[in-house]
Design an enzyme around this catalytic site. Sequence first.
Site, short mmCIF file in Angstrom:
data_model
loop_
_atom_site.label_atom_id
_atom_site.label_comp_id
_atom_site.label_asym_id
_atom_site.label_seq_id
_atom_site.Cartn_x
_atom_site.Cartn_y
_atom_site.Cartn_z
N GLY A 23 -12.72 -3.59 29.11
CA GLY A 23 -11.99 -2.73 30.19
C GLY A 23 -12.57 -1.99 30.31
N ASN A 25 -13.75 -1.52 33.47
CA ASN A 25 -14.52 -1.11 34.64
C ASN A 25 -14.41 0.72 34.93
OD1 ASN A 25 -11.60 -2.66 34.21
ND2 ASN A 25 -11.68 -1.52 35.98
N THR A 26 -13.21 0.86 34.22
CA THR A 26 -13.16 2.64 34.20
C THR A 26 -13.07 3.07 33.00
OG1 THR A 26 -11.11 4.27 35.63
CG2 THR A 26 -10.37 1.60 34.03
N GLY A 27 -12.49 4.90 33.08
CA GLY A 27 -12.18 5.12 32.13
C GLY A 27 -13.17 4.87 30.33
N GLY A 29 -14.24 2.68 28.51
CA GLY A 29 -15.05 2.33 28.46
C GLY A 29 -16.25 1.46 30.01
N SER A 152 -5.80 4.56 18.19
CA SER A 152 -5.72 6.36 18.68
C SER A 152 -4.75 6.64 17.96
CB SER A 152 -4.55 5.34 19.71
OG SER A 152 -3.42 6.50 20.54
N TYR A 178 3.71 0.64 21.70
CA TYR A 178 2.32 0.71 21.56
C TYR A 178 1.66 1.70 20.35
CZ TYR A 178 -1.93 3.17 23.03
OH TYR A 178 -2.92 4.13 23.55
#
Length: 306
Positions: A23, A25-27, A29, A152, A178
């Site tokens: 993951g 590709n963004t944020g 990560g 988290s 979640y």
Amino acid sequence: MSERKWTESDVGDQSGRIAIVTGSNTGLGYETARVLAAHGAHVVIAVRDTEKGKAAAARIAGEVPRADVAVQPLDLGSLQSVRTAAEELKSAYPRIDLLVNNAGVMYPPKQTTEDGFELQFGTNHLGHFALTGLLLEHLLPVENSRVVVVASLAHSIKAGIRFDDLQWEHGYNRVAAYGQSKLANLMFTYELQRRLATAGARTIAVAAHPGVSNTELTRHLPGSTLPGFSRLVGLATNSSYVGALATLRAATDPAVAGGQYYGPDGFHELWGHPVLVESSKQSHDVAVQERLWNVSEELTGVRFPV
């Protein structure tokens, strides 16, 4: 005098290390991958959307001179995709130094994965469980290799492992679902570390959390479509860059020990720089950890070499 804040400048030379970041590709990560590449690691961006992965790799290359970055197709919501990715990664990399289980989904409407698992549990936990099990044999011989699992604060919010209805077939609460997936992430980390230690392995398992971070994960939050939502969230949260520091510390700090958990040093761990933190009492229930491990093996068909 308070302890000096841990920052990117504390990341040592990563030259020669092979790092796989899901993951990325963004944020969080992306920032994790970028910093690792900036310090010399060969980084594999493992993502579902390879075009976005290629764009992220190009962006890193534009920011980091001589960055060594590759892209690997990986859909954690498909056990077949996980198996294919693992085989391709093992073929390309006889040794793996670092696996960062970062990808995730948060608070989506009720959906299932390709294999029929509730989307959050299937992606956040089972997909990473399977990937780790399939890649572990290439980490075990490597000195100071690590599995880092991104958890988290939500692991303690309405959370529990619902063994009687893991897939939320009888009602659905996106927040509790979640929470279950993130609690499972931590329980997996602790059980994996116990097994690694028992085997005398060179590999360790470590967990980290970003606090509350302004990333694409917030797209399913109530009010996320309202004007100004993203700006307001940004004022009250860590940036992706600061949020990623806990993962980076877990991944690179020589002082890190297996089974530890890193998170922000700010108010209630909501924001700040990474320090050693403690997860909920529930997350340390060994009997539940073992049961979850056994169920996860049954659901994924993946057996670990430890």
